[in-house]
Design a protein around this motif. Structure first.
Motif, short mmCIF file in Angstrom:
data_model
loop_
_atom_site.label_atom_id
_atom_site.label_comp_id
_atom_site.label_asym_id
_atom_site.label_seq_id
_atom_site.Cartn_x
_atom_site.Cartn_y
_atom_site.Cartn_z
N THR A 8 0.79 -1.22 0.00
CA THR A 8 0.00 0.00 0.00
C THR A 8 0.82 1.26 0.00
O THR A 8 2.00 1.23 0.18
N THR A 9 0.05 2.36 -0.13
CA THR A 9 0.70 3.66 -0.21
C THR A 9 0.88 4.22 1.18
O THR A 9 -0.07 4.26 1.90
N THR A 98 -4.11 5.81 6.74
CA THR A 98 -4.71 4.48 6.73
C THR A 98 -5.44 4.17 8.03
O THR A 98 -6.36 3.35 8.05
N MET A 175 -2.53 -1.41 1.70
CA MET A 175 -3.83 -0.87 1.35
C MET A 175 -4.91 -1.92 1.39
O MET A 175 -6.05 -1.62 1.70
N PRO A 209 -3.73 0.56 -4.85
CA PRO A 209 -4.51 -0.56 -4.32
C PRO A 209 -5.67 -0.93 -5.24
O PRO A 209 -6.12 -0.12 -6.05
N THR A 212 -10.69 -0.06 -1.98
CA THR A 212 -10.69 1.15 -1.17
C THR A 212 -10.98 0.78 0.27
O THR A 212 -11.57 -0.27 0.57
N GLU A 213 -10.59 1.64 1.19
CA GLU A 213 -10.85 1.38 2.60
C GLU A 213 -12.35 1.28 2.87
O GLU A 213 -12.80 0.52 3.71
#
Length: 318
Positions: A8-9, A98, A175, A209, A212-213
């Motif tokens: 992830t970022t 995050t 992510m 990713p 998405t969260e």
């Protein structure tokens, strides 16, 4: 072929914004010296990173600790998690924005599993992913061994010196369950390595990713677990995921039916814009209550990833 995984970022979060939870012990053990070295180094490294937006309620530090201890106790009763009964744990932030933490469990000096935890809007926490085995996600031990094998750091450098070395930046990027990597900078060069296996990835920049969260479900392991298991196998012995067609599966019930009907199901996902194809043996699923469903994959140890998310990210072959 080589097996890969994902990332992830992000960089480490400032400890003034979030926090690095101290090592916890459920069996009266003292702090693990290796974990202590890692925690100290990570906290120091985080101080120079950009400050992330704080989680909704800073008082949730105690809630986070309680949640992790509760999940550890619940999972320790399940087959394959026996080592968790006496395991201690330490945590680390996953990156700015995050609101997530990684957790590594250690029993008698050996790493035995991990969790990936996220903060929810209401101040509670959700368990996004967990797993067992000696190669937990984001293990500094695995990273150290890989960098030595790749000759990116000298074999004369000890593990403790590697962890404390501030000239080697070590960022955990996460992510989603299949997008997790180490981003390591050594002498002006940046390298990406699989967060599970430590394998070097063919990446030149932070990948994006797949999920998405907002697409992640809140999970809390309520009720009694229903687990279906199957033996592991080598997905490279047969290649239906190259020569065949994937099964038409998009729902949990469809997967459960296919798992009962077929042996040696292989889960396949394309990562990093198609640069990496990752085939993994499906060795079961675990269901908590009505909505908490985890797909169990063999990836240098068992990985329990959210089933709905996995179906959205990949395909299944028989």
């Amino acid at each position: 072929m080589t097996r890969w995984l994902a990332w992830t970022t992000a960089c480490f979060i400032s400890v003034s914004s979030l926090f690095c939870i101290p090592l916890q012990s459920s069996a009266g053990e003292g702090p693990n010296p290796v974990a202590q070295v890692e925690r100290t180094s990570l906290a120091q490294a985080a101080q120079d990173d950009h400050v992330a937006k704080p989680i909704p309620d800073l008082r949730s530090e105690a809630t986070l600790q309680a949640s992790i201890n509760n999940w550890r106790s619940i999972l320790a009763r399940e087959a394959g998690f026996e080592a968790w009964q006496s395991a201690s744990w330490n945590s680390f932030p996953l990156g700015p924005g995050t609101h997530g933490w990684g957790v590594i469990l250690t029993d008698h000096g050996q790493e035995v599993g991990y969790m990936i935890v996220y903060a929810a809007e209401n101040g509670s926490f959700r368990l996004n992913e967990y797993g067992t085995g000696a190669h937990p996600l984001f293990s500094l031990t695995t990273l150290y061994r890989s960098l030595v094998q790749q000759e990116l750091i000298p074999s004369t450098m000890s593990y403790s010196d590697f962890v404390r070395n501030e000239q080697i930046t070590k960022n955990r990027l996460y992510m989603d369950a299949l997008t997790a990597v180490w981003k390591v900078a050594i002498e002006g060069q940046t390298y990406y390595l699989d967060a599970k296996t430590g394998e070097l990835l063919p990446l030149k920049e932070d990948p994006k990713p797949k999920l998405t969260e907002a697409s992640l479900q809140r999970t809390d392991l309520q009720g009694t677990a229903i687990t279906a298991a199957a033996p592991s196998f080598d997905p490279y012995e047969r290649l239906p995921w190259i020569l065949g067609q994937p099964l038409s599966i998009s729902k949990v019930q469809e997967f459960q039916t296919a798992f009962k009907q077929h042996n040696n199901l292989t889960y396949v996902t394309e990562l990093y814009g198609g640069l990496v194809t990752l085939p993994l043996a499906i060795i079961g699923y675990q269901q908590w209550g009505k909505n908490d469903n985890y797909l169990i994959l063999d990836h240098m140890g068992a990985r329990y990833v959210q089933l709905e998310g996995a179906l959205a990210q990949g395909r299944i072959y028989k």
